[in-house]
Write a protein that holds these residues in place. Sequence first.
Motif, PDB file in Angstrom:
ATOM      1  N   ASN A   6       0.850  -1.183   0.000  1.00  0.00           N
ATOM      2  CA  ASN A   6       0.000   0.000   0.000  1.00  0.00           C
ATOM      3  C   ASN A   6       0.889   1.238   0.000  1.00  0.00           C
ATOM      4  O   ASN A   6       1.628   1.473   0.954  1.00  0.00           O
ATOM      5  CB  ASN A   6      -0.906   0.003   1.231  1.00  0.00           C
ATOM      6  N   THR A   8       1.035   5.406  -0.561  1.00  0.00           N
ATOM      7  CA  THR A   8       0.321   6.677  -0.659  1.00  0.00           C
ATOM      8  C   THR A   8       1.228   7.694  -1.332  1.00  0.00           C
ATOM      9  O   THR A   8       2.383   7.859  -0.937  1.00  0.00           O
ATOM     10  CB  THR A   8      -0.081   7.194   0.729  1.00  0.00           C
ATOM     11  N   THR A  26      -4.294   7.425  -3.057  1.00  0.00           N
ATOM     12  CA  THR A  26      -4.072   5.977  -3.047  1.00  0.00           C
ATOM     13  C   THR A  26      -4.725   5.304  -4.251  1.00  0.00           C
ATOM     14  O   THR A  26      -4.503   4.114  -4.477  1.00  0.00           O
ATOM     15  CB  THR A  26      -4.633   5.351  -1.753  1.00  0.00           C
TER      16      THR A  26
END
Length: 317
Positions: A6, A8, A26
């Motif tokens: 993940n 950002t 995102t």
Amino acid sequence: MPQIPNITVQLVHIQGPMKGQIQDFTQFPVQIGRHSSCQVRFEKDLTTISRRHARIERQGNRFRIVDSSTNGTYINGKRIADVYLRDGDVITFSESGPKASFLTKIEALDAPMPTAPSIKTAQPAAPIQPQMSSPAGVPQQMAEAAHPAPPHPSPNEPGLTVGPDLDVPVVSTNAPLVIQFGPTLQSYNLLPVTVGTDPACDFVIANSVLSGRHLQIFFNDNDYYAKDLTGRKMITINGRPVGTQAVLAQGAELSLSDHGPKFRFLGGGRLAELPDVVSEPLEKTDADPNLQGSDRGLPTAEKKGRKANSLFKNFFS
């Protein structure tokens, strides 16, 4: 199956109508322009920006910006058609137009879910341990309940630092670090990084208060550390001397001396100058052999006389 981390993306606006804003993304692609569907949307009267000026796409763990404008998109002063972005890159939307700094932040992945139901099996009973007694004959469990041990603070809690008795080895590690000081935004991918007035340092700050080798930033076991190289306990975190070394928790205020400069640790390896301190640069001339160029983050001779107010410091706080 390997999982995609993940990540950002942050756009820190440093010039233009959105100056001072930080936008997190995102979901991709990120559309940039004047059109109402754009995630980064400029006002309609800013005609130097196209309706759909550029977009940021994710490709695996990398991010690419693609220009689709009339007046161009620039990365670190150079016009591009499309290019992969790196932490610390400065994006300019049209020549002399709005500017934003590109940063990324990697978040921890959740634990993977099991693909098939697990079958529980009977576990052998744990052996009964003999109960220890205190010197006074009181069972140990009762003694511990009456006098519980004080909680040990986690070094990852915001605002906490680790005392000088913690001896963490400094090792060469691949970890991101971005330092913003004045108009300089320098990124690194290999730690440790040394800060000081010595031209041999990785990040040079011309300030008569600092030592030649003043500070070291390193990474160990998922934490960033600040190490005082002065031997005089000059470096503090949240007003407390780091001793030898201490964890940099997110939001911590790092001061290199009683008179600054001061930084805020934003987490994710980002260190930004605080706006309430103006550094006093050393006097250097064009003939000074120790004066280094922009590759070390030190203001060069042609920058002499500029105001020390940072272009970025109001936007990282």
